[in-house]
Design a protein around this motif. Sequence first.
Motif, short mmCIF file in Angstrom:
data_model
loop_
_atom_site.label_atom_id
_atom_site.label_comp_id
_atom_site.label_asym_id
_atom_site.label_seq_id
_atom_site.Cartn_x
_atom_site.Cartn_y
_atom_site.Cartn_z
N ILE A 255 28.47 -5.15 12.92
CA ILE A 255 27.09 -5.58 13.15
C ILE A 255 26.41 -5.83 11.81
CG2 ILE A 255 25.95 -3.31 13.09
CD1 ILE A 255 24.46 -4.25 15.67
N TYR A 256 25.39 -6.67 11.82
CA TYR A 256 24.64 -6.94 10.60
C TYR A 256 23.47 -5.96 10.50
CZ TYR A 256 27.10 -11.39 10.09
OH TYR A 256 28.06 -12.35 9.94
N LEU A 257 23.24 -5.48 9.28
CA LEU A 257 22.10 -4.60 9.00
C LEU A 257 21.11 -5.35 8.12
CD1 LEU A 257 23.92 -1.23 8.20
CD2 LEU A 257 22.88 -1.95 10.38
N LEU A 258 19.86 -5.32 8.48
CA LEU A 258 18.81 -5.93 7.67
C LEU A 258 18.46 -5.00 6.52
CD1 LEU A 258 16.50 -7.38 10.48
CD2 LEU A 258 17.48 -8.69 8.59
N GLN A 259 18.52 -5.54 5.31
CA GLN A 259 18.19 -4.76 4.12
C GLN A 259 16.70 -4.99 3.81
OE1 GLN A 259 20.99 -2.86 2.82
NE2 GLN A 259 21.52 -3.61 4.87
N VAL A 260 15.88 -4.09 4.29
CA VAL A 260 14.43 -4.29 4.23
C VAL A 260 13.95 -4.48 2.80
CG1 VAL A 260 12.19 -3.29 4.78
CG2 VAL A 260 14.10 -3.00 6.36
N HIS A 261 14.53 -3.77 1.86
CA HIS A 261 14.08 -3.86 0.47
C HIS A 261 14.38 -5.22 -0.15
CE1 HIS A 261 18.26 -2.56 0.32
NE2 HIS A 261 18.34 -3.03 -0.92
N GLN A 262 15.22 -6.03 0.51
CA GLN A 262 15.55 -7.36 0.00
C GLN A 262 14.72 -8.47 0.69
OE1 GLN A 262 17.28 -7.84 -2.53
NE2 GLN A 262 18.66 -6.12 -2.79
N LEU A 263 13.94 -8.12 1.68
CA LEU A 263 13.13 -9.12 2.38
C LEU A 263 12.03 -9.64 1.46
CD1 LEU A 263 12.76 -7.39 5.87
CD2 LEU A 263 14.14 -9.42 5.34
#
Length: 303
Positions: A255-263
Amino acid sequence: MLAELLKGRRVRPDETDAFSKLTHDKDLCPQFKTQVETMLQVYRAYGQDVHDIQGMRDDGIDVLLRYETQDGTQRRVGLQVKSEAEFQQWADKKLALPQLLKAQYATAIENVGLNDFYVLLCVNATRHKKRIRMLCSEMKKFKVCTIIEPIYILDFYEMGYVDLWGRATRLLCNNDTILKKATDEVDERDADVAFFLVALVCKALGEGYHVSDADLNDLWTEWLEFSEEDAGSDRLAVIVDDLSEEEILKYEGGIYLLQVHQLPPGLCALYFDQSIRMPGLHPDVRSQMLSLLELRDRLMIDE
Protein backbone atom coordinates in the motif's frame (compact mmCIF):
# COMPACT_ATOMS: atom_id res chain seq x y z
CA MET A 1 -15.57 43.17 -6.55
CA LEU A 2 -19.23 42.95 -7.59
CA ALA A 3 -18.52 44.62 -10.92
CA GLU A 4 -15.82 42.08 -11.73
CA LEU A 5 -18.05 39.19 -10.69
CA LEU A 6 -21.02 40.40 -12.71
CA LYS A 7 -18.82 40.72 -15.78
CA GLY A 8 -17.87 37.06 -15.88
CA ARG A 9 -16.39 34.87 -18.56
CA ARG A 10 -17.46 36.05 -22.00
CA VAL A 11 -19.74 33.63 -23.85
CA ARG A 12 -20.70 33.46 -27.51
CA PRO A 13 -23.68 35.65 -28.46
CA ASP A 14 -25.72 32.60 -29.53
CA GLU A 15 -25.32 31.09 -26.04
CA THR A 16 -27.33 33.97 -24.58
CA ASP A 17 -30.45 32.43 -26.09
CA ALA A 18 -30.54 30.67 -22.71
CA PHE A 19 -32.13 33.87 -21.39
CA SER A 20 -35.04 33.68 -23.83
CA LYS A 21 -37.24 31.45 -21.69
CA LEU A 22 -36.31 32.95 -18.31
CA THR A 23 -38.76 35.30 -16.63
CA HIS A 24 -37.93 38.38 -14.61
CA ASP A 25 -39.72 37.51 -11.35
CA LYS A 26 -39.60 33.70 -11.29
CA ASP A 27 -36.10 33.03 -12.61
CA LEU A 28 -33.79 36.01 -12.97
CA CYS A 29 -34.26 38.08 -9.81
CA PRO A 30 -34.24 35.13 -7.36
CA GLN A 31 -31.10 33.67 -8.95
CA PHE A 32 -29.21 36.97 -8.93
CA LYS A 33 -30.17 37.46 -5.30
CA THR A 34 -28.81 33.98 -4.52
CA GLN A 35 -25.57 34.67 -6.39
CA VAL A 36 -24.98 37.95 -4.58
CA GLU A 37 -25.71 36.25 -1.25
CA THR A 38 -22.93 33.76 -2.03
CA MET A 39 -20.57 36.65 -2.64
CA LEU A 40 -21.56 38.11 0.74
CA GLN A 41 -20.74 34.82 2.43
CA VAL A 42 -17.19 35.26 1.16
CA TYR A 43 -17.09 38.76 2.62
CA ARG A 44 -18.25 37.46 6.00
CA ALA A 45 -15.82 34.51 5.93
CA TYR A 46 -12.92 36.94 5.50
CA GLY A 47 -14.06 39.37 8.18
CA GLN A 48 -15.72 42.03 6.01
CA ASP A 49 -18.82 43.78 7.36
CA VAL A 50 -21.93 43.11 5.31
CA HIS A 51 -25.25 44.65 6.25
CA ASP A 52 -27.88 42.94 4.14
CA ILE A 53 -29.30 42.12 0.77
CA GLN A 54 -32.95 42.30 -0.13
CA GLY A 55 -35.20 41.82 -3.10
CA MET A 56 -37.14 44.93 -4.06
CA ARG A 57 -39.78 45.70 -6.64
CA ASP A 58 -39.93 49.45 -6.20
CA ASP A 59 -37.58 52.41 -5.88
CA GLY A 60 -36.20 51.55 -9.32
CA ILE A 61 -34.23 48.42 -8.38
CA ASP A 62 -34.74 44.65 -8.17
CA VAL A 63 -31.99 43.77 -5.67
CA LEU A 64 -30.40 46.08 -3.10
CA LEU A 65 -27.05 45.34 -1.47
CA ARG A 66 -25.61 47.21 1.51
CA TYR A 67 -22.02 46.65 2.61
CA GLU A 68 -19.02 48.36 4.18
CA THR A 69 -15.63 48.75 2.51
CA GLN A 70 -12.34 48.07 4.29
CA ASP A 71 -11.96 51.77 5.07
CA GLY A 72 -15.39 51.85 6.74
CA THR A 73 -17.30 53.52 3.91
CA GLN A 74 -20.95 52.51 3.64
CA ARG A 75 -22.06 51.63 0.12
CA ARG A 76 -25.40 50.82 -1.47
CA VAL A 77 -25.59 48.94 -4.74
CA GLY A 78 -28.71 48.32 -6.80
CA LEU A 79 -29.31 45.72 -9.49
CA GLN A 80 -31.91 46.33 -12.18
CA VAL A 81 -32.67 43.26 -14.29
CA LYS A 82 -33.97 43.53 -17.83
CA SER A 83 -35.51 40.40 -19.34
CA GLU A 84 -36.16 39.05 -22.80
CA ALA A 85 -39.86 39.83 -22.40
CA GLU A 86 -39.16 43.52 -21.76
CA PHE A 87 -36.84 43.77 -24.75
CA GLN A 88 -39.42 42.07 -26.93
CA GLN A 89 -42.04 44.58 -25.78
CA TRP A 90 -39.59 47.32 -26.73
CA ALA A 91 -39.06 45.70 -30.13
CA ASP A 92 -42.85 45.56 -30.62
CA LYS A 93 -43.10 49.23 -29.63
CA LYS A 94 -45.21 48.40 -26.60
CA LEU A 95 -42.61 49.64 -24.08
CA ALA A 96 -40.30 52.65 -24.14
CA LEU A 97 -37.50 50.81 -22.35
CA PRO A 98 -34.81 53.55 -22.44
CA GLN A 99 -37.20 56.07 -20.90
CA LEU A 100 -38.32 53.52 -18.29
CA LEU A 101 -34.72 52.72 -17.32
CA LYS A 102 -33.83 56.40 -16.98
CA ALA A 103 -36.82 56.89 -14.68
CA GLN A 104 -35.83 53.85 -12.60
CA TYR A 105 -32.27 55.18 -12.34
CA ALA A 106 -33.49 58.59 -11.13
CA THR A 107 -35.82 57.00 -8.57
CA ALA A 108 -33.12 54.69 -7.24
CA ILE A 109 -30.59 57.49 -6.85
CA GLU A 110 -33.04 59.82 -5.13
CA ASN A 111 -34.96 57.38 -2.91
CA VAL A 112 -32.25 54.86 -2.00
CA GLY A 113 -29.08 56.90 -2.37
CA LEU A 114 -27.26 54.33 -4.49
CA ASN A 115 -23.52 54.45 -5.02
CA ASP A 116 -23.73 52.05 -7.96
CA PHE A 117 -26.58 51.11 -10.30
CA TYR A 118 -26.05 47.95 -12.36
CA VAL A 119 -28.30 47.06 -15.27
CA LEU A 120 -28.19 43.36 -16.10
CA LEU A 121 -29.30 42.66 -19.67
CA CYS A 122 -30.62 39.10 -19.61
CA VAL A 123 -31.63 38.84 -23.25
CA ASN A 124 -30.68 37.16 -26.52
CA ALA A 125 -27.61 39.15 -27.59
CA THR A 126 -28.01 38.27 -31.26
CA ARG A 127 -31.70 39.06 -31.55
CA HIS A 128 -31.38 42.37 -29.70
CA LYS A 129 -27.92 43.47 -30.86
CA LYS A 130 -29.04 46.93 -32.06
CA ARG A 131 -31.25 47.56 -29.04
CA ILE A 132 -28.43 46.64 -26.64
CA ARG A 133 -26.12 49.06 -28.41
CA MET A 134 -28.80 51.77 -28.32
CA LEU A 135 -29.46 51.29 -24.60
CA CYS A 136 -25.75 51.42 -23.77
CA SER A 137 -25.48 54.67 -25.72
CA GLU A 138 -28.53 56.16 -23.99
CA MET A 139 -27.19 55.38 -20.49
CA LYS A 140 -23.48 56.17 -20.90
CA LYS A 141 -23.83 59.69 -19.45
CA PHE A 142 -25.42 58.45 -16.21
CA LYS A 143 -22.49 58.59 -13.82
CA VAL A 144 -23.05 55.61 -11.50
CA CYS A 145 -24.81 53.39 -14.06
CA THR A 146 -23.04 50.33 -15.41
CA ILE A 147 -24.63 48.09 -18.00
CA ILE A 148 -23.60 44.42 -18.03
CA GLU A 149 -24.28 42.90 -21.44
CA PRO A 150 -25.71 39.40 -21.97
CA ILE A 151 -22.44 37.87 -23.18
CA TYR A 152 -20.92 38.66 -19.76
CA ILE A 153 -23.80 38.29 -17.30
CA LEU A 154 -24.78 34.76 -18.42
CA ASP A 155 -21.65 33.27 -16.86
CA PHE A 156 -22.42 34.89 -13.49
CA TYR A 157 -26.06 33.78 -13.68
CA GLU A 158 -25.17 30.13 -14.36
CA MET A 159 -22.09 29.85 -12.13
CA GLY A 160 -22.28 27.11 -9.52
CA TYR A 161 -21.84 27.72 -5.80
CA VAL A 162 -18.28 26.39 -5.55
CA ASP A 163 -17.02 28.23 -8.63
CA LEU A 164 -18.66 31.48 -7.53
CA TRP A 165 -17.23 31.18 -4.02
CA GLY A 166 -13.81 30.49 -5.51
CA ARG A 167 -13.94 33.40 -7.92
CA ALA A 168 -15.18 35.82 -5.27
CA THR A 169 -12.45 34.65 -2.88
CA ARG A 170 -9.74 35.13 -5.51
CA LEU A 171 -10.94 38.67 -6.16
CA LEU A 172 -11.15 39.56 -2.47
CA CYS A 173 -7.86 37.86 -1.53
CA ASN A 174 -5.75 38.34 -4.64
CA ASN A 175 -2.71 39.22 -2.50
CA ASP A 176 -3.30 36.57 0.16
CA THR A 177 -0.02 34.83 1.09
CA ILE A 178 -1.54 31.36 1.54
CA LEU A 179 -3.46 31.45 -1.73
CA LYS A 180 -0.45 32.74 -3.63
CA LYS A 181 1.85 30.04 -2.19
CA ALA A 182 -0.64 27.27 -2.99
CA THR A 183 -1.18 28.60 -6.51
CA ASP A 184 2.57 28.67 -7.14
CA GLU A 185 2.82 25.06 -5.97
CA VAL A 186 0.24 23.80 -8.47
CA ASP A 187 1.31 26.07 -11.33
CA GLU A 188 4.79 24.55 -11.36
CA ARG A 189 3.33 21.09 -11.97
CA ASP A 190 1.37 19.45 -14.78
CA ALA A 191 -2.38 19.89 -14.33
CA ASP A 192 -3.07 16.21 -13.63
CA VAL A 193 -0.28 16.04 -11.04
CA ALA A 194 -1.66 19.20 -9.42
CA PHE A 195 -5.13 17.59 -9.26
CA PHE A 196 -3.69 14.52 -7.54
CA LEU A 197 -1.73 16.69 -5.11
CA VAL A 198 -4.84 18.60 -4.03
CA ALA A 199 -6.76 15.36 -3.60
CA LEU A 200 -3.96 13.71 -1.62
CA VAL A 201 -3.54 16.74 0.65
CA CYS A 202 -7.27 16.59 1.44
CA LYS A 203 -7.05 12.85 2.08
CA ALA A 204 -3.97 13.07 4.31
CA LEU A 205 -5.28 15.96 6.42
CA GLY A 206 -8.92 14.94 6.52
CA GLU A 207 -9.11 11.15 6.26
CA GLY A 208 -5.85 9.23 6.68
CA TYR A 209 -2.45 8.41 5.27
CA HIS A 210 -3.11 5.14 3.45
CA VAL A 211 -3.65 5.13 -0.32
CA SER A 212 -4.46 1.92 -2.16
CA ASP A 213 -4.18 1.13 -5.86
CA ALA A 214 -7.97 1.32 -5.99
CA ASP A 215 -7.85 4.83 -4.48
CA LEU A 216 -5.39 5.95 -7.16
CA ASN A 217 -7.51 4.44 -9.93
CA ASP A 218 -10.57 6.23 -8.56
CA LEU A 219 -8.64 9.49 -8.54
CA TRP A 220 -7.61 8.91 -12.13
CA THR A 221 -11.25 8.40 -13.12
CA GLU A 222 -12.20 11.61 -11.28
CA TRP A 223 -9.42 13.47 -13.07
CA LEU A 224 -10.69 12.32 -16.47
CA GLU A 225 -14.18 13.53 -15.55
CA PHE A 226 -12.84 16.83 -14.22
CA SER A 227 -10.60 17.52 -17.21
CA GLU A 228 -12.85 15.92 -19.84
CA GLU A 229 -9.73 14.32 -21.26
CA ASP A 230 -9.27 10.90 -22.77
CA ALA A 231 -5.72 10.14 -21.67
CA GLY A 232 -4.33 6.61 -21.54
CA SER A 233 -4.09 4.83 -18.20
CA ASP A 234 -0.29 4.71 -18.55
CA ARG A 235 -0.31 8.37 -17.53
CA LEU A 236 -1.45 7.33 -14.05
CA ALA A 237 1.76 5.35 -13.60
CA VAL A 238 3.79 8.44 -14.55
CA ILE A 239 1.93 10.56 -11.98
CA VAL A 240 2.49 7.98 -9.24
CA ASP A 241 6.18 7.78 -10.16
CA ASP A 242 6.49 11.59 -9.98
CA LEU A 243 4.84 11.70 -6.54
CA SER A 244 7.01 8.83 -5.36
CA GLU A 245 10.17 10.60 -6.53
CA GLU A 246 9.09 13.65 -4.52
CA GLU A 247 8.65 11.25 -1.58
CA ILE A 248 5.02 12.26 -1.19
CA LEU A 249 4.00 8.63 -1.78
CA LYS A 250 5.93 5.75 -0.28
CA TYR A 251 5.08 2.16 -1.22
CA GLU A 252 5.24 -0.13 1.80
CA GLY A 253 3.60 -3.46 2.53
CA GLY A 254 1.40 -3.49 -0.55
CA ILE A 255 0.00 0.00 0.00
CA TYR A 256 1.08 3.60 -0.48
CA LEU A 257 1.67 5.81 2.56
CA LEU A 258 1.30 9.58 2.32
CA GLN A 259 4.35 11.35 3.73
CA VAL A 260 2.67 14.36 5.30
CA HIS A 261 5.94 16.21 5.94
CA GLN A 262 6.61 16.15 2.17
CA LEU A 263 3.25 17.65 1.15
CA PRO A 264 3.39 21.19 -0.30
CA PRO A 265 2.99 23.58 2.67
CA GLY A 266 0.89 26.11 0.76
CA LEU A 267 -1.71 23.49 -0.18
CA CYS A 268 -1.79 22.23 3.39
CA ALA A 269 -2.32 25.75 4.71
CA LEU A 270 -5.06 26.36 2.15
CA TYR A 271 -6.82 23.15 3.21
CA PHE A 272 -6.97 24.25 6.86
CA ASP A 273 -7.90 27.82 5.88
CA GLN A 274 -10.90 26.65 3.85
CA SER A 275 -11.89 24.02 6.43
CA ILE A 276 -12.13 26.73 9.09
CA ARG A 277 -13.90 29.33 6.94
CA MET A 278 -16.41 27.04 5.23
CA PRO A 279 -18.11 24.90 7.92
CA GLY A 280 -21.80 24.64 7.13
CA LEU A 281 -21.38 26.47 3.82
CA HIS A 282 -19.89 23.80 1.59
CA PRO A 283 -18.50 20.51 2.86
CA ASP A 284 -16.38 19.64 -0.19
CA VAL A 285 -13.07 21.32 0.59
CA ARG A 286 -11.32 19.64 -2.33
CA SER A 287 -13.71 21.09 -4.91
CA GLN A 288 -13.33 24.48 -3.29
CA MET A 289 -9.54 24.30 -3.42
CA LEU A 290 -9.59 23.28 -7.09
CA SER A 291 -11.80 26.27 -7.81
CA LEU A 292 -9.60 28.66 -5.85
CA LEU A 293 -6.51 27.39 -7.66
CA GLU A 294 -8.24 27.89 -11.04
CA LEU A 295 -7.24 24.46 -12.27
CA ARG A 296 -10.23 24.14 -14.59
CA ASP A 297 -9.55 27.62 -16.00
CA ARG A 298 -5.97 26.55 -16.64
CA LEU A 299 -7.21 23.59 -18.67
CA MET A 300 -9.35 25.90 -20.81
CA ILE A 301 -6.35 28.15 -21.49
CA ASP A 302 -4.16 25.15 -22.40
CA GLU A 303 -6.72 24.16 -25.01
